[in-house]
Design an enzyme around this catalytic site. Structure first.
Site, short mmCIF file in Angstrom:
data_model
loop_
_atom_site.label_atom_id
_atom_site.label_comp_id
_atom_site.label_asym_id
_atom_site.label_seq_id
_atom_site.Cartn_x
_atom_site.Cartn_y
_atom_site.Cartn_z
N PRO A 213 -1.31 4.25 4.81
CA PRO A 213 -0.47 4.38 6.00
C PRO A 213 0.92 4.91 5.64
O PRO A 213 1.52 4.47 4.66
CB PRO A 213 -0.40 2.95 6.53
CG PRO A 213 -1.57 2.25 5.93
CD PRO A 213 -1.79 2.89 4.60
N GLU A 214 1.42 5.86 6.43
CA GLU A 214 2.74 6.43 6.20
C GLU A 214 3.63 6.12 7.40
O GLU A 214 3.26 5.33 8.27
CB GLU A 214 2.60 7.92 5.92
CG GLU A 214 1.69 8.19 4.72
CD GLU A 214 1.53 9.67 4.39
OE1 GLU A 214 2.35 10.48 4.84
OE2 GLU A 214 0.57 10.00 3.66
N LYS B 188 8.55 3.30 5.95
CA LYS B 188 7.30 2.67 5.56
C LYS B 188 7.36 1.15 5.62
O LYS B 188 6.70 0.46 4.84
CB LYS B 188 6.90 3.11 4.15
CG LYS B 188 6.34 4.53 4.08
CD LYS B 188 5.66 4.76 2.75
CE LYS B 188 5.02 6.14 2.70
NZ LYS B 188 4.27 6.36 1.46
N ASN C 10 1.47 11.08 1.15
CA ASN C 10 0.68 12.16 0.57
C ASN C 10 0.24 13.21 1.58
O ASN C 10 0.32 14.41 1.33
CB ASN C 10 -0.54 11.56 -0.15
CG ASN C 10 -0.89 12.34 -1.39
OD1 ASN C 10 -0.04 13.02 -1.97
ND2 ASN C 10 -2.13 12.26 -1.80
#
Length: 415
Positions: A2-3, A54, A184
């Protein structure tokens, strides 16, 4: 993993599901979690959520009793709210269910006062996530890329002399000190849209940007740059002149994911089809991928750039396996699983052949062979000599015996 967008959608999910809900009692932590206990006990409280990069913060706010506004709960916290800061790790998310449908990987649980009770759970299959009671936003993390855009932009451009910007742009984008919320898949999508090679110096990409973003005055977002096949010097100039605004896309691209709504983050249905259709580069057929210097997979198109790792290879892409029950942590299944594993090991030990020794060095093989040949040759020679001696003894010794006997007889006769 999760971002930033997923954590913000998680906070929206909590606010939607907990709106009007009254929680009560003790916050329950699973036995297997190594995260701290949440020492919060209150007869009645509400839950709200906010996100920053985050991180997600749950705020537990006690409700005053109608009978006595100053009455405290058993834990003595009726007048005190508590902030719990969550970091999702690789697989964290929130889930709101009935008490009977609580997921088995729910490591922190908040129960409602209604009957039958419902539960807000922090679910984390891989247990890389964490929470901090009475926590605050981590000071080492920069401003949020989505909701603190001006501070985020200023923080990056005012620290370009930092050694962190000597690294490739794809690796700097994961530095949460400056890019809080980028992960990513976001770095791949941002660089792909700007056609920037991932392994060019971050400072070369960011140096030409202005502190004030003209996008706020209505200028459209630039979505491409010049051809990356130009010579190296011209390429650096092109990056500075034509690269578009990377910081702007660090702000707008995550907001696109947020605008996908529940389809981008939906723990109830787990439907990610809209998100997968939105991706242009990350995990998309036809794109290239290599490991960066930190071992993270970088997806891109075209030339990787001059700072790419030497002898970098494309990682093998594994198909996503189906979920199984390997992470069940109940006591009964622990015992059953351990018994099953021990039985399997015993069976395997019986069937397995003895372990093979390490193959000898070729020189050792040659020397052993020569020794064996020499020993065999010596054995044959000794056998040949012994055979010859036996033959000689069989033919010579009787004649000598006769001579001795005849000599004795002659001596006796002469006497």
């Amino acid at each position: 993993m999760p971002e930033g967008p997923e954590l913000h959608l998680a906070s929206l999910y909590v606010n939607k599901m907990c709106d009007g809900m009254v929680f009560g009692g003790t916050v329950i932590k699973s036995e297997v979690s190594k995260c701290p206990e949440v020492a919060f006990t209150c007869d009645s409280y509400r839950i709200t959520a906010t996100s920053r990069g985050k991180e997600v913060k749950l705020t537990l706010t006690p409700m005053k009793s109608d009978d006595d506004g100053n009455r405290r709960s058993k834990g003595g916290q009726a007048d005190q709210h508590m902030d719990i800061v969550f970091r999702f790790g690789m697989s964290g998310y929130f889930r709101f269910t009935s008490e009977e449908e609580v997921p088995k990987h729910a490591h922190l649980r908040f129960y409602t006062k209604e009957k039958p009770r419902r539960v807000l759970s922090f679910v984390d299959t891989r247990r890389f996530g964490s929470w901090q009671p009475n926590g605050t936003w981590q000071p080492d993390r920069g401003p949020c890329i989505m909701f603190e855009y001006k501070s985020f932009r200023e923080n990056v451009l005012s620290h370009l002399s930092d050694r962190a910007f000597d690294r490739p742009i794809c690796e700097v984008l994961l530095n949460q000190k400056y890019f809080n919320g980028i992960g990513n898949y976001l770095r791949a999508e941002i660089l792909y849209r700007l056609n920037i090679p991932p392994f060019v110096c971050a400072r070369d990409v960011l140096e030409g940007l202005q502190l004030e973003d003209e996008f706020e005055n209505g200028k459209p977002v630039k979505d491409e740059i010049a051809d990356t096949k130009t010579p190296e010097r011209a390429k650096k100039k092109a990056i500075k002149r034509e690269a578009g605004d990377v910081l702007r896309l660090c702000h707008t691209v995550p907001l696109e994911v947020v605008n996908l709504g529940g389809k981008g983050y939906d723990p109830e249905k787990m439907d990610y089809s809209a998100f997968e259709a939105w991706l242009r580069c990350y995990y998309v057929d036809g794109m290239k991928s290599v490991w960066d210097h930190n071992g993270r997979t970088m997806w891109f198109k075209g030339d990787p750039g001059p700072m790419a790792p030497k002898d970098s290879k494309s990682p093998k892409i594994k198909k996503r396996a189906k979920k199984d029950d390997d992470h069940d942590y109940t006591d009964k299944k622990k015992v059953a699983k351990s018994m099953k594993e021990s039985t399997t090991k015993k069976r395997v030990v019986k069937k397995e052949p003895p372990p093979k020794e390490n193959p000898p060095h070729p020189k050792e093989v040659v020397s052993k062979r020569r020794k064996a040949e020499k020993t065999q040759e010596e054995t044959q020679q000794s056998e040949t000599k012994s055979t010859a001696r036996r033959k000689k003894s069989n033919s010579v010794e009787p004649a000598a015996g006769k001579e001795r006997r005849s000599g004795r007889v002659t001596r006796k006769n002469s006497k």
